[in-house]
Scaffold this motif. Structure first.
Motif: not given
Length: 364
Positions: A218-225, A230-241
């Motif tokens: 059963k799904f609940e509509e949610a947002n990222l924590t 915070e981790l997502w943004d840091r990882l995305a910056k690393e991928k630009m390297n």
């Protein structure tokens, strides 16, 4: 069982390929299984983790057009991601996921197949892809991350074959025209199959229904924590390297060749494209009957262990060419890799083929 359903706004390529890692970190730490959906805000070239960029991408064109090259953490081939697709990321606890790639794809991609069938399309699962009358409409991959398993994929809504073909590296322009035609022959989209593009909201609704039905969740509509963001943004910056984007190229800078050449009486440089279940590209430099350097790349998937390919390359480096089979089999036995795309036998056969090349025979 309760799952999260998260729909995000369009993202750049670096955020596209790191979202599922942030979610996998959350799931690994005891969070809920998650189905994440969104799409790219502009085109980018998405290179598999085991591929060399220079072999796969038409860098002259992508740089001229300002199209980013992004290396993901997943295996598979180079794909050109455009806003014309609908992407999904299925992140589940590892102890709930089948251990075999085949069973994993069957369990978690069957709901996607059923969504496509609901539009009257003859969709079927073929290995890790979903095809319609033999034409691919959905490409998928999988990886493990700590205590989570990630399945990533897309549904092609529309196709820009001209753009895609120009981003891929080919030997000649004539070959590019041929590739564009072939792409039209083996790729399809909802637009081609239906004559229109269904709304993304409608596709999301169907995905939720089919996952709930097929997996008993059963799904609940949610947002990222906040922690995931915070981790997502840091990882995305690393991928630009650029060190990350070109790490496979820079690991073997002397092996940039697609030919077999005898350099002198003791040295040969040789490249081979070997078609196993997936494409395996091998380049070796042989000096005094030993492997001076070895590069193994391709569009396969290695789910575990991490850095298996680098360990295998390093194990072969410096070894006598006569010992290659013994080393390959020992590494496979020791590491017990979970690979979709080639086996130890495939690799042995590929190395045999390289060592049988006339240019190599002359130095060994």
């Amino acid at each position: 069982m309760s799952w999260r359903f998260i729909s995000l706004p369009p993202q750049d390529g670096y955020h596209m390929v790191t979202s599922f890692v942030a979610v996998a970190d959350y799931v690994s730490r005891g969070g809920k299984n998650t189905l994440l959906v969104f799409y790219s805000d502009k085109p980018f070239v998405n290179v598999g983790v085991h591929q060399e960029v220079w072999l796969e991408v038409n860098l002259e064109f992508t740089k001229k057009m300002g199209i980013p090259v992004v290396r993901r953490d997943l295996g598979g081939g180079t794909v050109v991601i455009t806003p014309g697709e609908h992407d999904y990321f299925i992140v589940v606890k590892a102890d709930e996921a089948p251990s075999s790639p085949k069973a994993l794809y069957e369990k978690y991609l069957t709901p996607v197949v059923n969504v496509l069938k609901s539009y009257g399309i003859n969709a079927q699962l073929r290995d890790q892809d979903i095809v319609v009358n033999g034409k691919k409409i959905s490409g998928n991959g999988a990886m493990t991350y700590n205590k989570a398993v990630v399945i990533t994929g897309n549904i092609l809504l529309s196709l820009d074959v001209d753009l895609i073909s120009k981003c891929i590296r080919v030997p000649t322009e004539k070959f590019r025209d041929k590739m564009a035609k072939e792409m039209s022959d083996w790729l399809t989209s909802l637009e081609k199959e239906l004559g229109y593009i269904p709304p993304r909201e409608e596709i999301n609704k169907k995905l939720k229904e089919e996952f709930e039905k097929s997996l008993g969740v059963k799904f609940e509509e949610a947002n990222l924590t906040p922690e995931e963001i915070e981790l997502w943004d840091r990882l995305a910056k690393e991928k630009m390297n650029e060190e990350w984007i070109y790490y496979k190229d820079n690991r073997h800078p002397e092996l940039h060749t697609e030919r077999c050449v005898k350099i002198n009486s003791a040295v040969a440089l040789c490249h081979l494209d070997y078609k196993a279940r997936k494409l395996v590209r091998i380049t070796v430099k042989i000096v005094n009957k030993k492997f001076d350097e070895v590069s193994i790349s391709g569009d396969f998937f290695i789910m575990s262990p991490k850095d298996f390919l680098e360990y295998l390359e390093d194990s072969l480096k410096g070894a006598s060419v006569s010992d290659f089979e013994k080393i390959i089999r020992k590494v496979f036995e020791e590491k017990k890799p979970v690979i979709f795309g080639f086996t130890a036998d495939d690799l042995v056969n590929a190395f045999k083929e390289i060592l049988n090349k006339p240019e190599v025979q002359e130095v060994i």
